[in-house]
Each structure stands twice: as structure tokens, then as C-alpha cells.
Design an enzyme around this catalytic site. Structure first.
Site, PDB file in Angstrom:
ATOM      1  N   ASN A  84      -4.281  18.477  16.541  1.00 58.15           N
ATOM      2  CA  ASN A  84      -4.816  18.251  15.196  1.00 58.15           C
ATOM      3  C   ASN A  84      -4.084  17.084  14.550  1.00 58.15           C
ATOM      4  O   ASN A  84      -3.221  16.459  15.172  1.00 58.15           O
ATOM      5  CB  ASN A  84      -4.703  19.523  14.355  1.00 58.15           C
ATOM      6  CG  ASN A  84      -3.289  20.052  14.301  1.00 58.15           C
ATOM      7  OD1 ASN A  84      -2.379  19.391  13.797  1.00 58.15           O
ATOM      8  ND2 ASN A  84      -3.082  21.256  14.839  1.00 58.15           N
ATOM      9  N   ASP A 102      -5.239  27.015  17.183  1.00 57.96           N
ATOM     10  CA  ASP A 102      -5.712  28.395  17.270  1.00 57.96           C
ATOM     11  C   ASP A 102      -6.100  28.776  18.693  1.00 57.96           C
ATOM     12  O   ASP A 102      -6.013  29.949  19.072  1.00 57.96           O
ATOM     13  CB  ASP A 102      -6.914  28.593  16.347  1.00 57.96           C
ATOM     14  CG  ASP A 102      -6.534  28.468  14.875  1.00 57.96           C
ATOM     15  OD1 ASP A 102      -5.426  28.911  14.522  1.00 57.96           O
ATOM     16  OD2 ASP A 102      -7.327  27.913  14.094  1.00 57.96           O
ATOM     17  N   LYS A 110      -5.849  15.045  36.761  1.00 58.26           N
ATOM     18  CA  LYS A 110      -6.754  14.481  35.764  1.00 58.26           C
ATOM     19  C   LYS A 110      -8.204  14.771  36.125  1.00 58.26           C
ATOM     20  O   LYS A 110      -8.633  14.567  37.265  1.00 58.26           O
ATOM     21  CB  LYS A 110      -6.541  12.963  35.660  1.00 58.26           C
ATOM     22  CG  LYS A 110      -7.464  12.291  34.668  1.00 58.26           C
ATOM     23  CD  LYS A 110      -7.278  10.778  34.658  1.00 58.26           C
ATOM     24  CE  LYS A 110      -8.300  10.126  33.740  1.00 58.26           C
ATOM     25  NZ  LYS A 110      -8.197   8.649  33.779  1.00 58.26           N
ATOM     26  N   PRO A 145      -1.230  32.691  20.710  1.00 58.81           N
ATOM     27  CA  PRO A 145      -0.482  33.748  20.010  1.00 58.81           C
ATOM     28  C   PRO A 145      -0.326  33.410  18.528  1.00 58.81           C
ATOM     29  O   PRO A 145      -0.268  32.242  18.143  1.00 58.81           O
ATOM     30  CB  PRO A 145       0.872  33.765  20.717  1.00 58.81           C
ATOM     31  CG  PRO A 145       0.998  32.414  21.350  1.00 58.81           C
ATOM     32  CD  PRO A 145      -0.402  32.023  21.730  1.00 58.81           C
ATOM     33  N   LEU A 199       3.031  33.595  13.074  1.00 57.65           N
ATOM     34  CA  LEU A 199       3.344  34.233  11.790  1.00 57.65           C
ATOM     35  C   LEU A 199       3.318  35.751  11.905  1.00 57.65           C
ATOM     36  O   LEU A 199       4.227  36.442  11.416  1.00 57.65           O
ATOM     37  CB  LEU A 199       2.339  33.780  10.727  1.00 57.65           C
ATOM     38  CG  LEU A 199       2.714  32.601   9.829  1.00 57.65           C
ATOM     39  CD1 LEU A 199       1.568  32.299   8.877  1.00 57.65           C
ATOM     40  CD2 LEU A 199       3.998  32.860   9.059  1.00 57.65           C
ATOM     41  N   PHE A 209       1.704  28.850   5.606  1.00 54.65           N
ATOM     42  CA  PHE A 209       0.894  27.780   5.038  1.00 54.65           C
ATOM     43  C   PHE A 209      -0.565  28.034   5.387  1.00 54.65           C
ATOM     44  O   PHE A 209      -0.875  28.508   6.486  1.00 54.65           O
ATOM     45  CB  PHE A 209       1.317  26.421   5.599  1.00 54.65           C
ATOM     46  CG  PHE A 209       2.324  25.699   4.752  1.00 54.65           C
ATOM     47  CD1 PHE A 209       2.001  24.517   4.098  1.00 54.65           C
ATOM     48  CD2 PHE A 209       3.600  26.215   4.601  1.00 54.65           C
ATOM     49  CE1 PHE A 209       2.930  23.859   3.318  1.00 54.65           C
ATOM     50  CE2 PHE A 209       4.542  25.566   3.820  1.00 54.65           C
ATOM     51  CZ  PHE A 209       4.209  24.377   3.173  1.00 54.65           C
ATOM     52  N   LYS A 261      -5.221  35.382   3.862  1.00 54.31           N
ATOM     53  CA  LYS A 261      -4.192  35.247   4.892  1.00 54.31           C
ATOM     54  C   LYS A 261      -2.894  35.913   4.444  1.00 54.31           C
ATOM     55  O   LYS A 261      -2.210  36.579   5.239  1.00 54.31           O
ATOM     56  CB  LYS A 261      -3.956  33.760   5.183  1.00 54.31           C
ATOM     57  CG  LYS A 261      -3.037  33.481   6.363  1.00 54.31           C
ATOM     58  CD  LYS A 261      -2.996  31.983   6.661  1.00 54.31           C
ATOM     59  CE  LYS A 261      -2.085  31.676   7.847  1.00 54.31           C
ATOM     60  NZ  LYS A 261      -2.064  30.216   8.158  1.00 54.31           N
TER      61      LYS A 261
END
Length: 401
Positions: free
Chosen positions: A210, A279, A289, A306, A309, A324, A338
Site C-alpha cells: 500500500n 489485510d 518470477k 494475521p 492488533l 489506527f 474497530k
């Protein structure tokens, strides 16, 4: 971002090759909105011209204690009362010795003795001078009196030797100013911070990730360290640097991050989960490759990563857990869900996307706890990190009472 508007910084410059960096410090402070006045020692003028400092700061540079025109109004006292901060960068071994022992034989050492403001010193000297017991004793004495030290850093020196003694970079010095208000608020605490993205391999050259840069997590780690905590930072891939006081552990994947958290989470410590953990991961990454084929589509089977948190909460090792929530829509709603679902003590709701949050120098968040909600306005991430740490410290203190 001009988050120093209205702030007045008195910059003391000592002699040494590192004196040239003070010019960059003046430039960046003034860009951030601060007003800067410069005091130079006699030896500093052998390395950098006062004219340069005057041009950059827009103010006259003071070089002499016995300046008849300035001292008519007790100029050295007036200067000390004018400033919000006294920063000595670079600070030589000679300067540290004088201010530690209360010697006031030039303008800078005299200013230190009359200053009733935060003092930040940034040492720069040969590695042997820094390591000498006399210098270390002087630094310890100054720290006991509330002086903040930034650096020195380890690296190659102008003399050709290698070791601790390099002056800290400008951004680190400015970060210390931004974080001064949290000084010692978490003294004696242990803090574990996760930061940055994770990378989940597809094959040896491709991965799922990300846009997280890690800037918010690194800023929180620095803020916790400034607050006096013992800090461990578990970082996904990032080009950012952490100060020497922080124990940094580098990881790549979510599973590696979880393993590091399990190993490093201190009993009774504070956990701040800033990392943007992927996630999902590829169920079976290829060992070679993947070659382009004649098909227009390719399917990857993803499985859940996994939940770091949830693991921290379930382990019950942490005394306080902060998460967060980076969301593009309904930020407060999803963040509150959350908080409740994962049984967190606090969550930081953070809007991301379209220039917000990820890879930006600034951020705007809302802190949500079980019985309160605090909106923090847009500001530099380092200053924001200090505000978050201050709120965590105040919450822990209130809970203790």
C-alpha cells in the site's frame, strides 16, 4: 507547513566544520514561520560568515558580549527574554563544558545562564572528544538540569575518522522543537510502535502493498522517545531513519511483523499500531518470477493475514493499546466499530486518499476512546505525534488516579 508562526528561536552557533549546517537550520525554521536570531562564538566566525547568517535570518547577528550599543539595554538579558527556545547547533565540547560549569565568558555562555526557556543542544565534535569522560560528565549534568540533547549521530567525520560526533540533521533538530512539550511525559514507560506498510510477496520480484510511508509511525516513535519512554519500533519497508535512542526492527511481511511484536511486546507496555498491515497475502507465492503468458488475465488466490492488533489485545501483555483506522469514507463510523470490535483503549481515525494521510508531511486525525472523542487539526505529523503522545500520557495519568 508553517507551524512555527509566532515562535522565536535564538540560535547559538559554535566553531567547527558542522557550523555550515546552521545555515540550513535557519532557512528551514524561517520557512516554517519562525523568527530566528543568531549568536555566534568567535571560533564559529572562522567557519561561517555572520553576514550569511544575517542574510538568512533577516536579523542582526550578535557576536560580542561587550557590545556597547546592545548592552545599554542589557542586550544579553533582552535576547534571552525575547526567545521561546535557545538552540545551540552545533555545540562544541568547549561550549558544553562552559555551560555545564556555569562559565560565562562570551555572549552564548552568558545567554545560557540567564535563559529561562527550553534549551536544546546539538553536539558536534571528534568521536574521541565526544567519548571523553569529561564531555560525558558535562552532558549528564546538563541533562539533569533539563537540557535536551539531539544527537550526536554516528558516521564519517571531517577528520576522516568514524564514530559518534556528527551533528544531527536539520529535520531532527526541528522535530525536537516540535516535540519539546512532551518531554518526560512517559518517563519509565515502555512503548512498542509498528509503522509503515507490509509487503506480501507474489513472486521474488512482485508484491502486494500500500502507499504508507511510515512517517506517522516514525513520528510517534520519536515523540514517545522524547517523552522519556523506552521505545521499540517495528518497521515495514521504509527509507526513514530513527534516532539512536530508538530500537528499530525491520520486517517485510505481516507475519514477520506479528512475530516481531510477539517477541518485543513488553509486559505492561504501551502498544501503538500505526502500521498499514496488508489485510491479505498470496496463499502460495511463486519461487520463480511469473512469466507473461498468452492469457489476458491471471488469478491470485489471497488469504487473510494475521490480525496483529487483536493478537496484542488477546495476549493481555500491553497495559494500553492504540490502533489506527485509515479510511476513505465514513471515517469516524468505521473507526468506532474497530475500537469496539477489537476492544482497543483508543483509536486514531485517519482519512486517507487523494493527498490525505499516506506519504504526506501533514495529517489530521480524530482520537476516539471509550468515553471521549478529540479532534486534532491539520498540522505537521511530528507535531501531531506529540499531541497524540501527550493525550495518551494524560489518559494514563488520569486512569492511575
Amino acid at each position: 507547513m508553517q507551524d512555527f508562526i509566532g515562535k522565536k528561536v535564538l540560535l547559538g552557533v559554535c566553531g567547527g566544520v558542522a557550523a555550515y549546517k546552521s545555515a540550513y537550520l535557519i532557512r528551514e525554521l524561517t520557512r516554517a514561520g519562525a523568527e530566528v536570531k543568531v549568536v555566534m562564538t568567535q571560533s564559529a566566525q572562522e567557519f561561517v560568515s555572520p553576514l550569511l547568517m544575517q542574510a538568512l535570518s533577516g536579523n542582526d547577528v550578535r557576536t560580542n558580549l561587550f557590545d556597547a550599543q546592545a548592552e545599554r539595554a542589557m542586550g544579553h538579558i533582552e535576547l534571552a527574554r525575547w526567545a521561546d527556545y535557545l538552540v545551540i547547533a552545533p555545540a562544541s565540547a568547549n561550549c558544553l563544558a562552559k555551560i555545564a560549569q556555569g562559565i560565562a565568558d562570551d555572549l552564548l555562555s552568558t545567554l545560557y545562564l540567564v535563559a529561562e526557556i527550553p534549551v536544546i543542544v546539538c553536539p558536534a565534535m571528534n568521536r574521541s572528544m565526544w567519548a571523553h569522560p569529561a564531555t560525558q560528565a558535562n552532558c549528564k549534568l546538563l541533562q539533569e538540569r533539563g537540557v535536551i540533547f539531539v544527537g550526536p549521530e554516528e558516521g564519517s567525520q571531517a577528520c576522516g575518522e568514524q564514530g559518534f560526533g556528527r551533528v544531527s540533521e536539520v529535520e531532527q533538530i526541528i522535530s525536537a522543537l516540535r516535540l519539546y512539550d512532551v518531554h518526560q511525559l512517559l518517563r519509565g514507560k515502555k512503548v512498542l510502535v509498528t509503522a509503515g506498510p507490509t509487503r506480501e510477496p507474489i513472486d521474488p520480484v512482485r508484491y502486494i502493498s500500500n502507499y504508507s510511508s511510515g512517517k506517522m509511525g516514525y513520528a510517534l516513535a520519536e515523540a514517545a522517545a522524547m517523552a522519556g519512554a523506552q521505545v521499540t519500533l517495528i518497521s515495514g519497508p521504509s527509507s526513514l531513519q530513527a534516532s539512536a535512542a530508538i530500537k528499530r526492527i525491520r520486517v517485510e511481511s505481516a507475519q514477520e511483523m506479528l512475530n516481531a511484536v510477539k517477541k518485543e511486546m513488553p509486559a505492561g507496555g504501551i502498544f501503538i499500531g500505526t502500521a498499514a498491515v496488508a489485510d491479505y497475502r498470496v496463499e502460495s507465492p511463486e519461487s520463480e518470477k511469473i512469466k507473461k503468458k498468452n492469457h489476458d488475465e491471471m488469478t491470485l488466490k489471497l488469504i487473510k493475514n494475521p490480525d496483529i492488533l487483536s493478537h496484542v489485545v488477546d495476549s493481555a501483555k500491553a497495559s494500553y493499546v492504540v490502533g489506527f483506522a485509515a479510511e476513505t469514507t465514513d471515517v469516524l463510523h468505521y473507526a468506532t466499530e474497530k475500537l469496539q470490535h477489537k476492544k482497543l483503549d483508543m483509536i486514531v481515525a485517519n482519512a486517507v486518499g487523494k493527498g490525505l494521510g499516506f506519504d504526506s508531511e501533514v495529517n489530521q486525525v480524530t482520537l476516539i476512546a471509550k468515553n471521549k472523542q478529540i479532534e486534532l487539526p491539520l498540522t505537521h505529523k511530528t507535531r501531531l505525534a506529540g499531541q497524540i503522545i501527550a493525550i495518551i500520557a494524560a489518559t494514563l495519568q488520569n486512569d492511575a488516579h
